[in-house]
Motif scaffolding. Sequence first.
Motif, PDB file in Angstrom:
ATOM      1  N   ASP A   1       2.110 -32.194  22.042  1.00 41.66           N
ATOM      2  CA  ASP A   1       1.927 -30.959  22.814  1.00 41.66           C
ATOM      3  C   ASP A   1       1.223 -31.226  24.143  1.00 41.66           C
ATOM      4  OD1 ASP A   1       1.127 -29.141  19.785  1.00 41.66           O
ATOM      5  OD2 ASP A   1       3.077 -29.547  20.713  1.00 41.66           O
ATOM      6  N   SER A   2       0.774 -32.440  24.352  1.00 39.09           N
ATOM      7  CA  SER A   2       0.138 -32.793  25.623  1.00 39.09           C
ATOM      8  C   SER A   2       1.148 -32.616  26.742  1.00 39.09           C
ATOM      9  CB  SER A   2      -0.372 -34.236  25.590  1.00 39.09           C
ATOM     10  OG  SER A   2      -1.425 -34.384  24.655  1.00 39.09           O
TER      11      SER A   2
ATOM     12  N   ALA B   1      -2.553 -27.904  17.081  1.00 36.82           N
ATOM     13  CA  ALA B   1      -1.966 -28.740  18.127  1.00 36.82           C
ATOM     14  C   ALA B   1      -1.605 -30.122  17.591  1.00 36.82           C
ATOM     15  CB  ALA B   1      -2.942 -28.881  19.296  1.00 36.82           C
TER      16      ALA B   1
ATOM     17  N   GLU C   1      -8.719 -31.871  20.197  1.00 38.11           N
ATOM     18  CA  GLU C   1      -8.275 -32.845  19.219  1.00 38.11           C
ATOM     19  C   GLU C   1      -7.079 -32.270  18.464  1.00 38.11           C
ATOM     20  OE1 GLU C   1     -12.631 -34.937  18.414  1.00 38.11           O
ATOM     21  OE2 GLU C   1     -11.632 -33.810  16.827  1.00 38.11           O
ATOM     22  N   LYS C   2      -6.262 -33.167  17.930  1.00 39.70           N
ATOM     23  CA  LYS C   2      -5.103 -32.698  17.153  1.00 39.70           C
ATOM     24  C   LYS C   2      -5.588 -31.852  15.993  1.00 39.70           C
ATOM     25  CE  LYS C   2      -4.738 -37.034  14.581  1.00 39.70           C
ATOM     26  NZ  LYS C   2      -3.863 -38.213  14.286  1.00 39.70           N
TER      27      LYS C   2
ATOM     28  N   VAL D   1      -4.057 -33.493  24.198  1.00 39.15           N
ATOM     29  CA  VAL D   1      -4.383 -33.480  22.780  1.00 39.15           C
ATOM     30  C   VAL D   1      -4.684 -34.912  22.353  1.00 39.15           C
ATOM     31  CG1 VAL D   1      -3.625 -32.855  20.469  1.00 39.15           C
ATOM     32  CG2 VAL D   1      -2.853 -31.509  22.438  1.00 39.15           C
TER      33      VAL D   1
END
Lengths: 114, 111
Positions: free
Chosen positions: A86-87, A82, A14-15, A113
């Motif tokens: 950023d994925s 994250a 998760e973010k 993410v």
Amino acid sequence: EAGVAQSPRYKIIEKRQSVAFWCNPISGHATLYWYQQILGQGPKLLIQFQNNGVVDDSQLPKDRFSAERLKGVDSTLKIQPAKLEDSAVYLCASSYRGPSYEQYFGPGTRLTVT
Amino acid sequence: QKEVEQNSGPLSVPEGAIASLNCTYSDRGSQSFFWYRQYSGKSPELIMSIYSNGDKEDGRFTAQLNKASQYVSLLIRDSQPSDSATYLCAVNRSYDYKLSFGAGTTVTVRA
């Protein structure tokens, strides 16, 4: 000859969480690279190590990304915290010497993410 | 101008035909050039490197380099369905020695 090893292969977080990736280069390769590849684009260099020293980290978002290569062999790349953007696939590559030489990529880590 | 530009794909060729992929680059001082093959969901795999003007052949692959025209190409002869992939052109920049990648050309070989 064994290739570049990376782990994990996939990661979903998760973010705002943190994540770490590991890379083991081809034996004898002095130069190690971390790339970020977003779908539909070519890899983008994040950081380059020569032995255990950083040669170039100009494209590394240093407020959230960090990397180290202790003892000049294995390397870790960390993201904390994250963000959704950023994925991507994080690729590790190595070469015998510098970037003028052939670079060989590991299988990559696909980060999602949410 | 992008540092490395490749044919916009996708490129569809019949089995047994020649697939021709083109790449142009902006840094006149570049000396090292590479072609990578990337299957869907996989990492880039180095298939050719070329450093001097002219042709370099490896099996069914031929890389061609023309530094004066800042052009590098990859020919795939006798294309097979297993050649269906995205091909990335990479050029070593002379001013900072980083490898700069094109966005890739997707090739589909139809049986």
